[in-house]
Design an enzyme around this catalytic site. Structure first.
Site, mmCIF file in Angstrom:
data_model
loop_
_atom_site.group_PDB
_atom_site.id
_atom_site.type_symbol
_atom_site.label_atom_id
_atom_site.label_comp_id
_atom_site.label_asym_id
_atom_site.label_seq_id
_atom_site.Cartn_x
_atom_site.Cartn_y
_atom_site.Cartn_z
ATOM 1 N N LYS A 191 0.876 -1.182 0.000
ATOM 2 C CA LYS A 191 0.000 0.000 0.000
ATOM 3 C C LYS A 191 0.907 1.224 0.000
ATOM 4 O O LYS A 191 1.469 1.605 1.028
ATOM 5 C CB LYS A 191 -0.887 -0.025 1.251
ATOM 6 C CG LYS A 191 -2.234 0.655 1.111
ATOM 7 C CD LYS A 191 -2.201 2.120 0.775
ATOM 8 C CE LYS A 191 -1.913 3.018 1.945
ATOM 9 N NZ LYS A 191 -1.715 4.437 1.553
ATOM 10 N N GLU A 266 9.748 1.895 10.735
ATOM 11 C CA GLU A 266 10.760 2.933 10.496
ATOM 12 C C GLU A 266 10.037 4.266 10.519
ATOM 13 O O GLU A 266 9.263 4.572 9.609
ATOM 14 C CB GLU A 266 11.455 2.714 9.153
ATOM 15 C CG GLU A 266 12.329 1.472 9.170
ATOM 16 C CD GLU A 266 13.049 1.229 7.863
ATOM 17 O OE1 GLU A 266 13.566 0.119 7.710
ATOM 18 O OE2 GLU A 266 13.068 2.131 7.012
ATOM 19 N N CYS A 300 14.022 10.847 6.287
ATOM 20 C CA CYS A 300 13.924 10.498 7.707
ATOM 21 C C CYS A 300 15.243 10.704 8.420
ATOM 22 O O CYS A 300 15.269 11.063 9.590
ATOM 23 C CB CYS A 300 13.454 9.062 7.856
ATOM 24 S SG CYS A 300 14.485 7.904 6.956
ATOM 25 N N GLU A 397 9.303 17.166 14.049
ATOM 26 C CA GLU A 397 9.843 16.818 12.727
ATOM 27 C C GLU A 397 9.156 17.702 11.678
ATOM 28 O O GLU A 397 7.961 17.562 11.431
ATOM 29 C CB GLU A 397 9.580 15.340 12.431
ATOM 30 C CG GLU A 397 10.271 14.871 11.169
ATOM 31 C CD GLU A 397 9.928 13.427 10.805
ATOM 32 O OE1 GLU A 397 8.755 13.043 10.908
ATOM 33 O OE2 GLU A 397 10.857 12.701 10.392
HETATM 34 P P1 NAD Z 1 2.444 8.762 7.092
HETATM 35 O O1 NAD Z 1 2.646 8.042 8.365
HETATM 36 O O2 NAD Z 1 1.456 9.854 7.042
HETATM 37 O O3 NAD Z 1 2.022 7.742 5.940
HETATM 38 C C1 NAD Z 1 2.812 6.617 5.621
HETATM 39 C C2 NAD Z 1 1.919 5.544 5.035
HETATM 40 O O4 NAD Z 1 1.026 5.090 6.041
HETATM 41 C C3 NAD Z 1 1.049 6.001 3.870
HETATM 42 O O5 NAD Z 1 1.018 4.973 2.901
HETATM 43 C C4 NAD Z 1 -0.304 6.191 4.515
HETATM 44 O O6 NAD Z 1 -1.377 6.039 3.608
HETATM 45 C C5 NAD Z 1 -0.303 5.063 5.523
HETATM 46 N N1 NAD Z 1 -1.243 5.244 6.643
HETATM 47 C C6 NAD Z 1 -1.675 6.394 7.196
HETATM 48 N N2 NAD Z 1 -2.552 6.128 8.189
HETATM 49 C C7 NAD Z 1 -2.663 4.778 8.269
HETATM 50 C C8 NAD Z 1 -3.411 3.898 9.097
HETATM 51 N N3 NAD Z 1 -4.213 4.346 10.060
HETATM 52 N N4 NAD Z 1 -3.277 2.572 8.894
HETATM 53 C C9 NAD Z 1 -2.445 2.086 7.944
HETATM 54 N N5 NAD Z 1 -1.735 2.872 7.103
HETATM 55 C C10 NAD Z 1 -1.836 4.208 7.282
HETATM 56 O O7 NAD Z 1 3.903 9.253 6.660
HETATM 57 P P2 NAD Z 1 4.283 10.194 5.423
HETATM 58 O O8 NAD Z 1 3.860 11.575 5.768
HETATM 59 O O9 NAD Z 1 3.808 9.539 4.162
HETATM 60 O O10 NAD Z 1 5.886 10.066 5.414
HETATM 61 C C11 NAD Z 1 6.738 10.879 6.142
HETATM 62 C C12 NAD Z 1 7.153 10.218 7.443
HETATM 63 O O11 NAD Z 1 7.845 8.999 7.188
HETATM 64 C C13 NAD Z 1 8.120 11.045 8.257
HETATM 65 O O12 NAD Z 1 7.760 11.008 9.620
HETATM 66 C C14 NAD Z 1 9.459 10.343 8.056
HETATM 67 O O13 NAD Z 1 10.422 10.550 9.062
HETATM 68 C C15 NAD Z 1 9.019 8.933 7.986
HETATM 69 N N6 NAD Z 1 10.058 8.104 7.350
HETATM 70 C C16 NAD Z 1 10.827 7.287 8.140
HETATM 71 C C17 NAD Z 1 11.852 6.526 7.578
HETATM 72 C C18 NAD Z 1 12.744 5.662 8.439
HETATM 73 O O14 NAD Z 1 13.473 4.864 7.883
HETATM 74 N N7 NAD Z 1 12.721 5.788 9.755
HETATM 75 C C19 NAD Z 1 12.068 6.572 6.200
HETATM 76 C C20 NAD Z 1 11.268 7.414 5.425
HETATM 77 C C21 NAD Z 1 10.254 8.164 6.021
#
Ligand code: NAD
Length: 502
Positions: A191, A266, A300, A397
């Site tokens: 997804k 992550e 990230c 962040e």
């Molecule tokens: P997000 O958490 O908003 O969304 C990530 C994914 O989760 C999307 O596909 C979204 O549709 C899905 N999602 C949202 N709500 C959900 C739910 N209730 N149930 C299941 N899936 C759900 O994150 P974002 O804004 O897309 O990405 C940015 C974030 O990702 C930042 O916090 C960044 O630090 C983090 N990130 C972390 C790493 C790492 O390796 N630690 C790497 C890349 C990004």
């Protein structure tokens, strides 16, 4: 014709099919719309115009995809590792062959600059090659003997797993999670993020054209609260590999609790780069600038807190401000662009809100601090100085090209500030004193630390964070630990005395 115009024409060629057919799901080898027929638009952050309609899926689509993944698991999990390796190497080659298409599509969908995205496919292919090579040995274990028993361990693939990815560098991140799952013998329902769905569709098509059997990798598009949630709640899914915000990780853990899934998280970061006055300051300034202003700061592991020895604070922050002011903000397909538009107007609004917060909290805006132009999601690379670690710009962040610089007087204070955050993903340390580096890395609360370096990845090394930045590690063999179940079989080494109860 300018290089930008030429790139735009080529990008249009790649996007044409999506404009015509939309971004469909991919289940059991077929491109299909959402069962409900619902769609949403993915917009380009360049001009906010829709690029394509995307399948807006829900529980019914997830269920179909899980059934396909479950059926495929019966054969894929029994396919010899050598054969899985050969197929995944072909996937890597096919990714490389379509590197330009992947890069241009990613640039238009996410706003990331071509100078960085041109490497996304290469890194994605490297992920496939690295984990492919480990497939033949994935089931291997160890023999543990005592005088009576011989214990033999081995690993088995878990089953169908869910992979949920964010919008920052979506192609690369998807391959990082999906390649080890497939190499271990699991099947996948992916997804992708609703803000950046396009290259996930390219990935599954490329993989199947290269020989991945249908149903092994399935793609379901949609929003987190419906498609994502349904995936985390599905009984047929054995584990969730999630990359995204810490807050979403909390929700996923609660959603998946009734079905007792395994998680790999992550999550977010507020990573310090700590610069001591004995460091090579030219290299440190370049690295600190690169780690926050490359990839639009939507990374990230970005070093979003700059902790500088007070003896060099003025000079060092001036250098970084100079770099920030010189950075070219522009169209992602312009080869000169360093910072492109942020992913989405909602995200731009969030990042801009920190400019007001910084002013209100009493920090100084030493570079940037404003939007850039009226069209699209462009903002200027920004540096806040005279900040303290309790400000929201130091704790939250921001996930943009925005750096908060805080002075410190000695090691103890540097450490206290660095660790005073809910996050613990990465930390960067600049010093030429080896003993100091040892002392600091012993105490820093971060899953990954780089000394005198920016983030340079080595695929066999572990990747992951502590505190609110994540649970679990991947990279190397750790990815297989997550996607596989460890089992132990015990054999008697001699006819030992079986205990009698009567
Ligand atoms: P997000 O958490 O908003 O969304 C990530 C994914 O989760 C999307 O596909 C979204 O549709 C899905 N999602 C949202 N709500 C959900 C739910 N209730 N149930 C299941 N899936 C759900 O994150 P974002 O804004 O897309 O990405 C940015 C974030 O990702 C930042 O916090 C960044 O630090 C983090 N990130 C972390 C790493 C790492 O390796 N630690 C790497 C890349 C990004």
């Amino acid at each position: 014709m300018s290089q930008l115009q030429e790139n735009l024409n080529r990008a249009e060629g790649y996007l044409k099919r999506f404009r015509e057919t939309g971004v469909l799901n991919h289940i059991d080898g077929d491109s299909v719309p959402a069962a409900s027929g619902a769609t949403f638009d993915t917009i380009s952050p360049v001009d906010l115009k829709p690029i394509a309609s995307v399948a807006k899926s829900g529980a019914q689509d997830i269920d179909r995809a899980v059934q396909a993944a479950d059926k495929a698991f019966k054969t894929w999990s029994k396919t010899p590792g050598k054969e899985r390796r050969a197929i995944l190497i072909k996937v890597a080659e096919a990714i490389e062959a379509r590197a330009e298409e992947i890069a241009f599509t990613e640039c238009m969908d996410t706003g990331q600059a071509l100078r960085f995205m041109s490497k996304a496919a290469i890194r994605g292919a490297a992920n496939f090659r690295f984990f492919a090579d480990k497939a033949p040995g994935a089931e291997d274990g160890v023999a543990l003997r005592n005088e009576n028993q011989m214990n033999v361990t081995s690993r088995r693939p878990l089953g169908p797993v869910g992979v949920i990815t964010p919008w920052n560098t979506p192609f690369m991140l998807s391959t990082w999670k999906i390649a080890p799952a497939l190499a271990s013998g699991c099947t996948v329902v992916h997804k992708p993020a609703e803000f950046s769905p396009m290259t996930a569709k390219l990935l599954v098509e490329i993989a199947e054209e290269a020989g991945l059997p249908k149903g092994v990798l399935n793609l379901v598009n949609g929003f987190g609260e419906d498609a994502g949630k349904a995936l985390t709640e599905h009984l047929g899914i054995k584990a969730i590999a999630f990359v995204g915000e810490s807050r979403t990780g909390q929700m996923i853990m609660a959603q998946a609790a009734p079905t007792l899934k395994r998680f790999h998280f992550e999550l977010g970061g507020k990573n310090p780069v700590i610069v001591f006055d004995d460091a090579d300051l030219d290299r440190a300034a370049d690295a600190a600038s690169f780690m926050i202003y490359s990839l639009n700061g939507e990374r990230c592991t970005s070093s979003s807190r700059l902790l500088v020895h007070d003896t060099i604070y003025e000079d060092f922050t001036r250098r970084v401000a100079e770099v920030a002011n010189k950075i070219k903000v522009g169209h992602p397909l312009d080869p000169e662009t360093v910072v492109g538009p942020l992913i989405h107007p909602e995200h731009k609004k969030k990042v801009l809100s920190y400019f007001d917060k910084a002013r209100a909290e009493g920090a100084t805006i030493a570079a940037g601090g404003e939007k850039c132009g009226d069209e699209g999601c462009y903002i200027r690379p920004t540096l806040f100085t005279q900040a303290t670690n309790d400000m929201s710009i130091s704790q939250e962040e921001i996930f943009g090209p925005v750096l908060t610089a805080i002075p410190f007087k000695d090691e103890e204070e540097a450490l206290r500030i660095a660790n005073d955050t809910q996050y613990g993903l990465s930390a960067y340390l600049w010093t030429n004193d080896l003993n100091r580096a040892m002392r600091m890395t012993d105490e820093l609360e971060a899953g990954m630390m780089w000394v005198n370096s920016e983030n340079v990845r080595h695929l066999p090394a572990p990747f992951g964070g502590v505190k609110s930045s994540g649970i679990g590690r991947d990279g190397g063999d750790w990815s297989f630990d997550f996607y596989m179940e460890l089992v132990n079989v015990s054999f008697p080494r001699k006819m030992h005395q079986v205990s009698k109860l009567g």
